[in-house]
Design an enzyme around this catalytic site. Sequence first.
Site, mmCIF file in Angstrom:
data_model
loop_
_atom_site.group_PDB
_atom_site.id
_atom_site.type_symbol
_atom_site.label_atom_id
_atom_site.label_comp_id
_atom_site.label_asym_id
_atom_site.label_seq_id
_atom_site.Cartn_x
_atom_site.Cartn_y
_atom_site.Cartn_z
ATOM 1 N N HIS A 59 0.844 -1.211 0.000
ATOM 2 C CA HIS A 59 0.000 0.000 0.000
ATOM 3 C C HIS A 59 0.872 1.250 0.000
ATOM 4 C CE1 HIS A 59 -3.997 1.924 1.428
ATOM 5 N NE2 HIS A 59 -3.215 2.857 0.915
ATOM 6 N N ARG A 63 2.356 9.009 -6.448
ATOM 7 C CA ARG A 63 1.867 10.319 -6.943
ATOM 8 C C ARG A 63 2.115 10.613 -8.415
ATOM 9 N NH1 ARG A 63 -1.418 10.280 -2.848
ATOM 10 N NH2 ARG A 63 -0.610 11.055 -0.874
ATOM 11 N N HIS A 178 -10.276 0.215 0.343
ATOM 12 C CA HIS A 178 -10.249 1.311 1.305
ATOM 13 C C HIS A 178 -11.701 1.430 1.752
ATOM 14 C CE1 HIS A 178 -9.435 5.728 2.326
ATOM 15 N NE2 HIS A 178 -10.765 5.663 2.304
ATOM 16 N N HIS A 231 -5.465 -0.785 5.424
ATOM 17 C CA HIS A 231 -5.312 -0.019 6.675
ATOM 18 C C HIS A 231 -6.444 -0.165 7.697
ATOM 19 C CE1 HIS A 231 -7.620 2.634 4.045
ATOM 20 N NE2 HIS A 231 -6.565 3.160 3.468
ATOM 21 N N ASN A 277 -5.820 9.007 6.832
ATOM 22 C CA ASN A 277 -7.072 8.274 6.670
ATOM 23 C C ASN A 277 -6.767 6.780 6.516
ATOM 24 O OD1 ASN A 277 -9.759 7.811 6.371
ATOM 25 N ND2 ASN A 277 -9.919 8.646 4.301
ATOM 26 N N ASP A 304 1.220 2.562 3.750
ATOM 27 C CA ASP A 304 0.340 3.628 3.248
ATOM 28 C C ASP A 304 1.128 4.934 3.099
ATOM 29 O OD1 ASP A 304 -1.821 5.062 2.329
ATOM 30 O OD2 ASP A 304 -2.926 5.032 4.218
ATOM 31 N N HIS A 308 2.622 14.416 0.946
ATOM 32 C CA HIS A 308 1.986 15.680 0.549
ATOM 33 C C HIS A 308 3.002 16.793 0.798
ATOM 34 C CE1 HIS A 308 -1.970 13.895 0.003
ATOM 35 N NE2 HIS A 308 -1.850 13.286 1.169
ATOM 36 N N PHE A 322 -5.372 14.193 3.715
ATOM 37 C CA PHE A 322 -5.045 13.066 4.598
ATOM 38 C C PHE A 322 -3.753 12.399 4.120
ATOM 39 C CE2 PHE A 322 -9.687 13.274 5.111
ATOM 40 C CZ PHE A 322 -9.853 13.034 6.472
HETATM 41 N N1 LIG Z 1 -4.082 7.342 3.673
HETATM 42 C C1 LIG Z 1 -4.212 8.622 3.465
HETATM 43 O O1 LIG Z 1 -4.410 9.360 4.427
HETATM 44 N N2 LIG Z 1 -4.146 9.155 2.243
HETATM 45 C C2 LIG Z 1 -3.938 8.468 1.007
HETATM 46 C C3 LIG Z 1 -5.158 7.781 0.514
HETATM 47 C C4 LIG Z 1 -5.510 6.510 1.235
HETATM 48 O O2 LIG Z 1 -4.671 5.620 1.413
HETATM 49 O O3 LIG Z 1 -6.652 6.354 1.617
HETATM 50 C C5 LIG Z 1 -3.435 9.461 -0.023
HETATM 51 O O4 LIG Z 1 -3.439 9.149 -1.215
HETATM 52 O O5 LIG Z 1 -2.986 10.544 0.378
HETATM 53 ZN ZN LIG Z 2 -6.830 4.272 1.778
#
Ligand SMILES: NC(=O)N[C@@H](CC(=O)O)C(=O)O
Ligand SMILES: [Zn+2]
Length: 425
Positions: A59, A63, A178, A231, A277, A304, A308, A322
Amino acid sequence: MTKVLQNVQMLNEQGELQTVNIAMAEGIITAIGQDVTVVGAEVIEGKGFIVAPGFVDVHTHLREPGFEHKETIATGSASAAKGGFTTICAMPNTKPVPDSVANMQLINGLIKESAVIRVLPYGSLTKDISGEVRTNVEELKANGAVAFSDDGVGIQLASTMYEQMKDAAQYDMVVVAHCEDNSLIYDGVMHEGKRNKELDLPGIPSICESVQIARDVLLAEAAGARYHVCHVSTKESVRAVRDAKAAGIRVTAEVCPHHLLLEEMDIPSDDANWKMNPPLRGADDKDSLHAALLDGTIDCIATDHAPHTVEEKCCGMVGAPFGIVGFETAFPLLYTQFVETGKWTLKQLIDWMSVKAAEIFDLPYGTLAVGASADMILIDIQKEQTIDAEGFVSKGRNTPFNGWVAKGWPVLTIFEGNIVYQEAE
Ligand SMILES: NC(=O)N[C@@H](CC(=O)O)C(=O)O
Ligand SMILES: [Zn+2]
């Protein structure tokens, strides 16, 4: 060219460390043993460090294409290599989304051009991950989709999920979910519990996740599909997965390092580096995730990794996206907090981060064995270091673990027989 990784400590099936040499040629492990030497081979000195299979992360968010200001396949895969990963699965919330043969081929081309480790792309479950029009499972599988997911958003309509599960079952592909019911999010930015009230921030209730898992395991049973939950964060979700497994439903699940390490009350302030998230849940949720890993309800650990920009994460949780980064801190944090303290064995942690993850998708990676891909890492178990987000290889700086001290750092990463990361001397 044959290479020999010399003088490394490898775990055996009993979890004991044994000093071995590992020979590799053409990207494949050719011999493992105490006396392995190859005349004329290039020697990589292992200095008595622990050797582990390259980690497998099912996971991750790289980007690219579309959000290269947050991360690229080059920076994301290099960050993963530094964290000890040699196989990572890339989630489809990119622009464009891998929802067609053309887009899948575009992403395959980008991976081929710039990934330093193995990057396996997901295909999306629906067009533009909008939950409406289903993608063509057969075509996307034929073009390299490792599995199918709309990660980032939940599939709202049961019928859409059910129909895609039936298609995925026909092609023996795993549906990766998800789980988030949009009618239960309430514009929340952190867990609906105690801390969100103290910080006066809108909450995301636990049922937002668990009700969709409960729905999906029943759909998976009816569809005869293989179903993997992303997750997992709540105790009710754990129960739904545990009950489904007991009923013989083909469900697997992952947990993220941050949900094992942190809980809602740890959130110091309205700081978006703590926004992800699913959100950090309660102490009882965290405890149930630990129990679920230990009893096999949860199969593996996945980061995950969700980079950002500093600008996006600058100004409080409301309005910030998130997600937190994960590759470069996952192993040392988990090792320090749970192996050093005696809660887990080193073998358990390594297995959850490698072979257990690979098995879910029938991937032949994450093991150290003759004939396997020469993907391996060295870990300096004694090395202690303070986490400094400014030093990340990832473009992302968004982590709640900045300043934490951790031990057990990957110092060398070999992918298909080649060194792709080496700690600076
Ligand atoms: N986990 C997150 O908080 N964000 C993920 C999306 C996701 O995995 O749900 C993202 O692409 O930024
Ligand atoms: Zn997710």
